[in-house]
Scaffold this motif. Structure first.
Motif, PDB file in Angstrom:
ATOM      1  N   THR A  92       0.832  -1.206   0.000  1.00 57.70           N
ATOM      2  CA  THR A  92       0.000   0.000   0.000  1.00 57.70           C
ATOM      3  C   THR A  92       0.864   1.253   0.000  1.00 57.70           C
ATOM      4  OG1 THR A  92      -1.773  -1.149   1.173  1.00 57.70           O
ATOM      5  CG2 THR A  92      -1.790   1.258   1.245  1.00 57.70           C
ATOM      6  N   ALA A  93       1.924   1.249   0.810  1.00 58.75           N
ATOM      7  CA  ALA A  93       2.811   2.408   0.872  1.00 58.75           C
ATOM      8  C   ALA A  93       3.514   2.636  -0.468  1.00 58.75           C
ATOM      9  CB  ALA A  93       3.843   2.207   1.983  1.00 58.75           C
ATOM     10  N   LEU A  94       3.899   1.551  -1.130  1.00 55.88           N
ATOM     11  CA  LEU A  94       4.573   1.675  -2.428  1.00 55.88           C
ATOM     12  C   LEU A  94       3.646   2.256  -3.487  1.00 55.88           C
ATOM     13  CD1 LEU A  94       6.536  -1.701  -2.497  1.00 55.88           C
ATOM     14  CD2 LEU A  94       7.542   0.588  -2.422  1.00 55.88           C
ATOM     15  N   MET A  95       2.377   1.919  -3.416  1.00 53.73           N
ATOM     16  CA  MET A  95       1.409   2.427  -4.396  1.00 53.73           C
ATOM     17  C   MET A  95       1.279   3.936  -4.323  1.00 53.73           C
ATOM     18  SD  MET A  95      -1.547  -0.502  -4.101  1.00 53.73           S
ATOM     19  CE  MET A  95      -2.666   0.338  -5.232  1.00 53.73           C
ATOM     20  N   HIS A  96       1.533   4.506  -3.148  1.00 49.39           N
ATOM     21  CA  HIS A  96       1.369   5.948  -2.968  1.00 49.39           C
ATOM     22  C   HIS A  96       2.698   6.683  -2.818  1.00 49.39           C
ATOM     23  CE1 HIS A  96      -2.493   4.153  -1.586  1.00 49.39           C
ATOM     24  NE2 HIS A  96      -2.990   5.183  -2.231  1.00 49.39           N
ATOM     25  N   ALA A  97       3.813   5.963  -2.939  1.00 53.04           N
ATOM     26  CA  ALA A  97       5.124   6.595  -2.774  1.00 53.04           C
ATOM     27  C   ALA A  97       5.491   7.401  -4.017  1.00 53.04           C
ATOM     28  CB  ALA A  97       6.182   5.529  -2.508  1.00 53.04           C
ATOM     29  N   PRO A  98       6.193   8.505  -3.843  1.00 54.28           N
ATOM     30  CA  PRO A  98       6.623   9.295  -5.011  1.00 54.28           C
ATOM     31  C   PRO A  98       7.666   8.536  -5.819  1.00 54.28           C
ATOM     32  CG  PRO A  98       7.651  10.118  -3.004  1.00 54.28           C
ATOM     33  CD  PRO A  98       6.630   9.106  -2.572  1.00 54.28           C
ATOM     34  N   LEU A  99       7.736   8.834  -7.111  1.00 56.36           N
ATOM     35  CA  LEU A  99       8.741   8.214  -7.963  1.00 56.36           C
ATOM     36  C   LEU A  99      10.125   8.718  -7.576  1.00 56.36           C
ATOM     37  CD1 LEU A  99       6.976   8.542 -11.430  1.00 56.36           C
ATOM     38  CD2 LEU A  99       7.220   6.468 -10.077  1.00 56.36           C
ATOM     39  N   SER A 100      11.090   7.817  -7.607  1.00 56.63           N
ATOM     40  CA  SER A 100      12.458   8.218  -7.280  1.00 56.63           C
ATOM     41  C   SER A 100      13.428   7.287  -7.985  1.00 56.63           C
ATOM     42  CB  SER A 100      12.692   8.169  -5.768  1.00 56.63           C
ATOM     43  OG  SER A 100      12.519   6.856  -5.264  1.00 56.63           O
ATOM     44  N   GLY A 101      14.627   7.774  -8.209  1.00 54.77           N
ATOM     45  CA  GLY A 101      15.667   6.968  -8.827  1.00 54.77           C
ATOM     46  C   GLY A 101      16.914   6.994  -7.970  1.00 54.77           C
ATOM     47  N   GLY A 102      17.852   6.128  -8.254  1.00 55.67           N
ATOM     48  CA  GLY A 102      19.070   6.077  -7.468  1.00 55.67           C
ATOM     49  C   GLY A 102      18.843   5.386  -6.129  1.00 55.67           C
ATOM     50  N   LEU A 103      19.919   5.245  -5.364  1.00 56.94           N
ATOM     51  CA  LEU A 103      19.818   4.593  -4.074  1.00 56.94           C
ATOM     52  C   LEU A 103      19.034   5.458  -3.091  1.00 56.94           C
ATOM     53  CD1 LEU A 103      23.424   3.134  -3.733  1.00 56.94           C
ATOM     54  CD2 LEU A 103      21.322   1.930  -4.332  1.00 56.94           C
ATOM     55  N   PRO A 104      18.386   4.828  -2.111  1.00 58.51           N
ATOM     56  CA  PRO A 104      17.508   5.574  -1.207  1.00 58.51           C
ATOM     57  C   PRO A 104      18.281   6.380  -0.174  1.00 58.51           C
ATOM     58  CG  PRO A 104      17.661   3.305  -0.481  1.00 58.51           C
ATOM     59  CD  PRO A 104      18.415   3.378  -1.790  1.00 58.51           C
ATOM     60  N   ASP A 105      17.594   7.334   0.428  1.00 56.97           N
ATOM     61  CA  ASP A 105      18.139   8.071   1.558  1.00 56.97           C
ATOM     62  C   ASP A 105      18.076   7.152   2.780  1.00 56.97           C
ATOM     63  OD1 ASP A 105      18.887   9.820   3.510  1.00 56.97           O
ATOM     64  OD2 ASP A 105      17.079  11.065   3.413  1.00 56.97           O
ATOM     65  N   THR A 106      19.207   6.908   3.410  1.00 54.09           N
ATOM     66  CA  THR A 106      19.250   5.979   4.543  1.00 54.09           C
ATOM     67  C   THR A 106      19.548   6.693   5.858  1.00 54.09           C
ATOM     68  OG1 THR A 106      21.596   5.527   4.132  1.00 54.09           O
ATOM     69  CG2 THR A 106      19.987   4.068   3.074  1.00 54.09           C
ATOM     70  N   ALA A 107      19.380   8.008   5.876  1.00 50.76           N
ATOM     71  CA  ALA A 107      19.699   8.765   7.088  1.00 50.76           C
ATOM     72  C   ALA A 107      18.835   8.331   8.267  1.00 50.76           C
ATOM     73  CB  ALA A 107      19.515  10.261   6.823  1.00 50.76           C
ATOM     74  N   MET A 108      17.640   7.819   7.987  1.00 44.22           N
ATOM     75  CA  MET A 108      16.733   7.430   9.068  1.00 44.22           C
ATOM     76  C   MET A 108      17.080   6.077   9.687  1.00 44.22           C
ATOM     77  SD  MET A 108      15.779   6.022   6.126  1.00 44.22           S
ATOM     78  CE  MET A 108      15.129   7.477   5.287  1.00 44.22           C
ATOM     79  N   ILE A 109      18.010   5.345   9.094  1.00 47.47           N
ATOM     80  CA  ILE A 109      18.353   4.022   9.600  1.00 47.47           C
ATOM     81  C   ILE A 109      19.306   4.165  10.772  1.00 47.47           C
ATOM     82  CG2 ILE A 109      19.367   1.792   9.039  1.00 47.47           C
ATOM     83  CD1 ILE A 109      18.529   2.160   6.196  1.00 47.47           C
ATOM     84  N   ARG A 110      18.877   3.686  11.920  1.00 53.83           N
ATOM     85  CA  ARG A 110      19.669   3.799  13.142  1.00 53.83           C
ATOM     86  C   ARG A 110      19.981   2.415  13.693  1.00 53.83           C
ATOM     87  NH1 ARG A 110      21.132   8.799  12.198  1.00 53.83           N
ATOM     88  NH2 ARG A 110      19.458  10.341  12.344  1.00 53.83           N
ATOM     89  N   GLY A 111      21.077   2.337  14.427  1.00 57.77           N
ATOM     90  CA  GLY A 111      21.392   1.115  15.134  1.00 57.77           C
ATOM     91  C   GLY A 111      21.689  -0.049  14.210  1.00 57.77           C
ATOM     92  N   TRP A 112      21.630  -1.243  14.781  1.00 61.26           N
ATOM     93  CA  TRP A 112      21.939  -2.464  14.036  1.00 61.26           C
ATOM     94  C   TRP A 112      20.783  -2.800  13.123  1.00 61.26           C
ATOM     95  CZ3 TRP A 112      20.533  -7.244  12.583  1.00 61.26           C
ATOM     96  CH2 TRP A 112      21.544  -8.102  12.140  1.00 61.26           C
ATOM     97  N   SER A 113      21.010  -2.769  11.841  1.00 57.58           N
ATOM     98  CA  SER A 113      19.971  -3.070  10.867  1.00 57.58           C
ATOM     99  C   SER A 113      20.604  -3.786   9.684  1.00 57.58           C
ATOM    100  CB  SER A 113      19.278  -1.797  10.370  1.00 57.58           C
ATOM    101  OG  SER A 113      18.645  -1.098  11.421  1.00 57.58           O
ATOM    102  N   GLU A 114      19.743  -4.401   8.877  1.00 59.98           N
ATOM    103  CA  GLU A 114      20.187  -4.988   7.618  1.00 59.98           C
ATOM    104  C   GLU A 114      19.424  -4.310   6.491  1.00 59.98           C
ATOM    105  OE1 GLU A 114      21.140  -9.200   7.323  1.00 59.98           O
ATOM    106  OE2 GLU A 114      20.437  -9.437   9.385  1.00 59.98           O
TER     107      GLU A 114
END
Length: 306
Positions: free
Chosen positions: A159-181
């Motif tokens: 559902t979120a993807l259906m309403h997400a704006p179009l974008s190209g290139g790698l994503p902004d990952t500034a919001m990723i905190r701590g141990w993640s994959e």
């Protein structure tokens, strides 16, 4: 670059709106296919195969003095002269960020492929979300959906993807905190050094990453003969080859060298790399990256092809 007439080249305005609508209409079918494929892959991988707090049985081991008597398995102990503890497998929810490239080059589908690169990327992404959600993991998508731990995470991501704006290139990952994959899915057709320049900072931040390259068979095999016109889906620029077959060998060598360079660079910094063609089953790529996320070595050969 892809043969003209096989790709829509959205630019802005009405084209961008049409592109957004096209992706939105593609997502529901991809979700259905993703759930079907997810059901063919064994879930429950997030136990990390060591002793700890969890619900799943791991092993019996001899009782040692000082341990709680409540942990003794009396039925197993009655079988011989030893007293045994019933260990459980350590489990902990982790945050897995999933991202699929939705740039124009991903729309490509030749007559040799079973799906567009975009469609296949979405199916793999949503199937991963389904499996991870069943295992209790937290699922997020950079810039699209904050991490959630829910059985319906795949539906919510769709559902979120259906309403997400179009974008190209790698994503902004500034919001990723701590141990993640982080799982990145795309065609990664740029020069390997350019791709690594954008990915390397993520590894330096301590993120564990997995890259899935989606390729149409025509991009790898270059099955063109005679006069052929190609168009760049990102810029709209064109290139005409009078005898396409004459450049096949050089093209194929450059294409495969780029893939090898990217895979080696990713593995050197501790990330994993899977190459997947759209004329193969989506479940092959899903199983490969699922094994990597589980911490198990994937049994792949020749550049970890899936």
């Amino acid at each position: 670059m892809a043969p003209i007439g096989q790709i829509v080249n959205p630019t802005s305005g009405n084209d961008a709106l049409a592109r957004a609508r096209q992706r939105a209409s593609l997502v529901p079918d991809c979700l259905v296919e993703a759930k079907r494929i997810a059901n063919t892959v064994i879930a429950g991988w997030h136990g990390r195969r060591k002793r700890g707090i969890g619900e799943n049985f791991w092993q019996f081991r001899p009782y040692t003095e000082g341990e709680s008597l409540s942990r003794i398995d009396w039925r197993r102990s009655a079988r011989d002269d030893h007293t045994y503890i019933r260990d459980r497998e350590w489990e902990a929810a982790h945050t897995i960020w999933l991202w699929a490239d939705m740039s124009p080059s991903m729309m490509y589908k030749s007559t040799f492929g079973n799906a567009s690169k975009e469609g296949r990327a979405l199916v793999i992404m949503l199937a991963l979300a389904e499996i991870l959600a069943r295992s209790g993991e937290r699922i997020g998508c950079p810039g699209v959906m904050e991490p959630i731990a829910a059985r319906n995470a795949a539906e919510r991501l769709a559902t979120a993807l259906m309403h997400a704006p179009l974008s190209g290139g790698l994503p902004d990952t500034a919001m990723i905190r701590g141990w993640s994959e982080l799982v990145l899915i795309g065609d990664f057709l740029d020069d390997a050094r350019a791709v690594m320049a954008r990915i390397a900072p993520l590894a330096r931040r301590g993120l564990r990453g997995h890259v899935i390259e989606i390729a149409d068979p025509a991009e790898e095999l270059f099955p063109y003969d005679g006069r052929t016109e190609f168009t760049d889906p990102e810029t709209g620029s064109k290139l005409t080859s009078g005898r396409a077959e004459h450049v096949r060998e050089a093209y194929t060598r450059a294409y495969l060298d780029r893939r090898d360079d990217l895979g080696q660079a990713l593995r050197h910094m501790g990330w994993t790399f899977v190459s997947h063609r759209t004329d193969h089953l989506a479940s092959e790529a899903l199983v490969a990256v699922h094994m990597y996320l589980s911490g198990m070595p994937a049994r792949m050969t020749q550049g970890e092809r899936a």
